[in-house]
Design a protein around this motif. Structure first.
Motif, mmCIF file in Angstrom:
data_model
loop_
_atom_site.group_PDB
_atom_site.id
_atom_site.type_symbol
_atom_site.label_atom_id
_atom_site.label_comp_id
_atom_site.label_asym_id
_atom_site.label_seq_id
_atom_site.Cartn_x
_atom_site.Cartn_y
_atom_site.Cartn_z
ATOM 1 N N ARG A 123 0.808 -1.222 0.000
ATOM 2 C CA ARG A 123 0.000 0.000 0.000
ATOM 3 C C ARG A 123 0.844 1.275 0.000
ATOM 4 N N SER A 124 2.139 1.134 0.118
ATOM 5 C CA SER A 124 3.021 2.293 0.195
ATOM 6 C C SER A 124 2.934 3.169 -1.062
ATOM 7 N N THR A 125 2.920 4.472 -0.849
ATOM 8 C CA THR A 125 2.988 5.437 -1.958
ATOM 9 C C THR A 125 4.398 5.994 -2.079
ATOM 10 N N PRO B 24 6.121 0.740 -9.046
ATOM 11 C CA PRO B 24 4.788 0.304 -8.615
ATOM 12 C C PRO B 24 4.766 -1.174 -8.260
ATOM 13 N N ARG B 25 3.829 -1.521 -7.345
ATOM 14 C CA ARG B 25 3.690 -2.892 -6.875
ATOM 15 C C ARG B 25 2.239 -3.316 -7.001
ATOM 16 N N SER C 139 -3.823 -3.265 -7.274
ATOM 17 C CA SER C 139 -2.856 -2.353 -6.675
ATOM 18 C C SER C 139 -3.422 -1.934 -5.333
ATOM 19 N N ARG D 14 -1.813 0.374 -3.612
ATOM 20 C CA ARG D 14 -1.218 1.699 -3.427
ATOM 21 C C ARG D 14 -2.273 2.672 -2.897
ATOM 22 N N GLY D 15 -1.968 3.305 -1.783
ATOM 23 C CA GLY D 15 -2.864 4.292 -1.209
ATOM 24 C C GLY D 15 -3.958 3.725 -0.317
ATOM 25 N N LEU E 186 -0.321 5.785 -12.181
ATOM 26 C CA LEU E 186 -0.155 4.710 -11.211
ATOM 27 C C LEU E 186 -1.506 4.241 -10.696
ATOM 28 N N THR F 145 -4.249 2.881 -8.182
ATOM 29 C CA THR F 145 -4.430 2.989 -6.742
ATOM 30 C C THR F 145 -5.546 2.062 -6.300
ATOM 31 N N TYR F 146 -5.613 1.828 -5.016
ATOM 32 C CA TYR F 146 -6.587 0.895 -4.455
ATOM 33 C C TYR F 146 -7.966 1.545 -4.389
#
Length: 181
Positions: free
Chosen positions: A93-95, A100-101, A133, A135-136, A173, A175-176
């Motif tokens: 979840r890291s920004t 990107p993951r 993702s 992310r966020g 990117l 995001t979640y």
């Protein structure tokens, strides 16, 4: 040497799955190093342009792989998945990461005899994987696991991987979004 456990076989099939998808999409896929594995990264996929409207001509994506025989629960337009290990969840979840993951979850049939079939005509793996993702995503309020939602529209196949890499080449990117209720 002991034979692989069922969980080890599930993990190996998830690696085979993403390697096959990446190869079909004309992308490179490599198993992550033990140092990356400690950071929750199992594989890295690299795509090269030109991309339609892309700014970048080489794009990397880090992947956390999971495989499960537990039938997914449908919540709205998503599959819910219980991600064990809050460190993994926090990594995903890291920004604050440059590359990107995503999380890729391979859903396998419950019976191991159904996982893989091969003959002279075909190599067939049953079921498929989905990606998300994180992310966020917000911090977890749990102590050990976090339920995440994989959109049913995000099948991990060569077309969706190509679209994702094209978006990344535009520095878009993912995001979640949580569950699609």
């Amino acid at each position: 040497m002991r034979p692989l456990t069922s969980q080890n076989v599930e993990a190996e099939l998830s690696y085979a799955y993403i390697h096959a998808v990446a190869a079909k999409a004309h992308m490179g896929c490599e198993v992550a190093s033990r140092h990356d594995d400690s950071a929750g990264i199992d594989a890295k996929i690299t795509a090269w342009g030109p991309f339609d409207g892309g700014i970048l001509q080489e794009v990397d994506l880090k992947v956390q792989l999971k495989a499960t025989v537990k039938p997914p629960t449908i919540v709205g337009n998503s599959f819910s998945y219980s991600l064990a290990g809050l460190n993994r969840y926090d990594d995903l979840r890291s920004t604050e990461v440059a590359t990107p993951r995503i999380l890729v979850v391979l859903f396998l049939p419950q019976t191991s005899e159904e996982w893989l079939h091969h003959s002279e005509e075909a190599l067939l793996m049953r079921k498929c994987a989905y990606w998300v993702s994180l992310r966020g995503a917000g911090p977890s309020e749990n102590e050990k696991t976090q339920t995440v939602y994989l959109p049913r529209t995000q099948l991990f196949d060569s077309n969706s991987l190509s679209q994702l890499m094209t978006s990344l080449s535009r520095i878009e990117l993912p995001t979640y979004q949580g569950s699609s209720l």
